[in-house]
Write a protein that holds these residues in place. Structure first.
Motif, short mmCIF file in Angstrom:
data_model
loop_
_atom_site.label_atom_id
_atom_site.label_comp_id
_atom_site.label_asym_id
_atom_site.label_seq_id
_atom_site.Cartn_x
_atom_site.Cartn_y
_atom_site.Cartn_z
N THR A 26 1.01 -1.30 0.01
CA THR A 26 -0.09 -0.04 0.02
C THR A 26 0.84 1.26 -0.01
OG1 THR A 26 -0.31 0.05 2.38
CG2 THR A 26 -2.04 -1.03 1.38
N GLU A 86 -7.10 5.72 -6.98
CA GLU A 86 -7.17 4.14 -7.07
C GLU A 86 -7.03 3.48 -5.62
OE1 GLU A 86 -4.53 1.00 -9.67
OE2 GLU A 86 -4.93 2.91 -10.68
N ASP A 87 -7.54 2.39 -5.49
CA ASP A 87 -7.89 1.87 -4.05
C ASP A 87 -6.46 0.99 -3.83
OD1 ASP A 87 -8.62 0.61 -1.85
OD2 ASP A 87 -10.56 0.12 -2.46
N LEU A 107 -5.88 -0.40 -1.02
CA LEU A 107 -6.33 -1.81 -0.21
C LEU A 107 -6.78 -2.81 -1.19
CD1 LEU A 107 -8.38 -0.24 2.67
CD2 LEU A 107 -5.90 -1.02 2.51
N SER A 108 -7.59 -2.71 -2.19
CA SER A 108 -7.89 -3.48 -3.42
C SER A 108 -6.79 -4.08 -4.16
CB SER A 108 -8.99 -3.01 -4.28
OG SER A 108 -10.30 -2.53 -3.56
N GLY A 124 -5.16 -6.74 -2.08
CA GLY A 124 -5.92 -7.85 -1.66
C GLY A 124 -6.63 -7.57 -0.20
N THR A 162 -9.70 -6.03 2.53
CA THR A 162 -10.97 -5.41 2.42
C THR A 162 -11.15 -4.47 3.39
OG1 THR A 162 -11.54 -7.42 3.80
CG2 THR A 162 -11.82 -7.61 1.34
N THR A 163 -12.38 -3.67 3.56
CA THR A 163 -12.40 -2.97 4.69
C THR A 163 -13.79 -3.21 5.42
OG1 THR A 163 -13.75 -1.45 3.03
CG2 THR A 163 -11.74 -0.85 3.33
#
Length: 206
Positions: free
Chosen positions: A103, A111-112, A114-115, A118, A120-121
């Motif tokens: 990260t 742009e995420d 975390l995704s 791999g 999640t939140t």
């Protein structure tokens, strides 16, 4: 070896300080921007500084330095906190070390991270930024003050809520189950980390 630190350029000062002042805890911070987009990034200039109120601080630098008379561009984390005054700090176990480092990559705006790593939140209870669902400890924080000293930026936050996975803390006295909590630490720049699973205990005198 004697080093005149003010005589060195900031990048060399960083190498010396970030290599010698170790191990450091890692603040893995989630924020949201004004559009609700989630950002995640790790910072190792971080610690806890009080309990009345519960005070933490970390230092996000700049994404780009000032040049040609233009101001420095703050990292997304600092910009988001300036806009929303909220953030979540996670501590990092060994199992999430690779994801945490992933990260730190510079991704395009929006742009995420975390995704891409791999992850999640899960919703936070007291602030808008979500927590990282896989992280065993999360501190929901509101910004108290951001202090700028030269090229440094120090975000001081007040912890409003703590998430800890079941079994870490004794619910009757809040004592830590130490054998189950061994987060990684930051060592020398640029790529070194440490385990914290080889511990020893020294009782304090009365």
């Amino acid at each position: 070896m004697e080093i005149d630190l003010p005589a060195l350029k900031p990048s060399d000062r960083y190498k010396i300080l970030a290599s010698l002042i170790t191990p450091r805890p890692i603040a893995w911070v989630t924020t949201v921007d004004s559009l609700g987009r989630v950002n995640a990034a790790p910072f190792s200039f971080f610690n806890v500084f009080g309990s009345d109120p519960a005070l933490v601080a970390f230092a996000p630098g700049n994404k780009e330095k000032a040049r040609d008379g233009k101001p420095a561009i703050a990292k997304d984390t600092a910009r988001n906190i300036r806009e929303t005054r909220e953030f979540v700090i996670h501590l990092v176990p060994f199992e999430l070390a690779d994801a945490m480092v992933a990260t730190s990559a510079s991704l395009p705006d929006g742009e995420d991270e975390l995704s891409a790593a791999g992850l999640t939140t899960a919703p936070s209870l007291t602030v808008r930024p979500p927590r990282i669902a896989e992280a065993p400890v999360a501190l929901e924080c509101t910004e108290h003050q951001t202090i700028e000293v030269g090229g440094n930026r120090l975000v001081v936050g007040i912890v409003q809520h703590v998430f800890a996975k079941d079994g870490l803390l004794d619910p009757t006295n809040y004592r830590l189950n130490q054998k189950d909590w061994t987060p990684i630490g930051r060592m020398a720049s640029p790529d070194w980390y440490c385990h914290t699973n080889e511990l020893f205990e020294i009782e304090r005198p009365d």
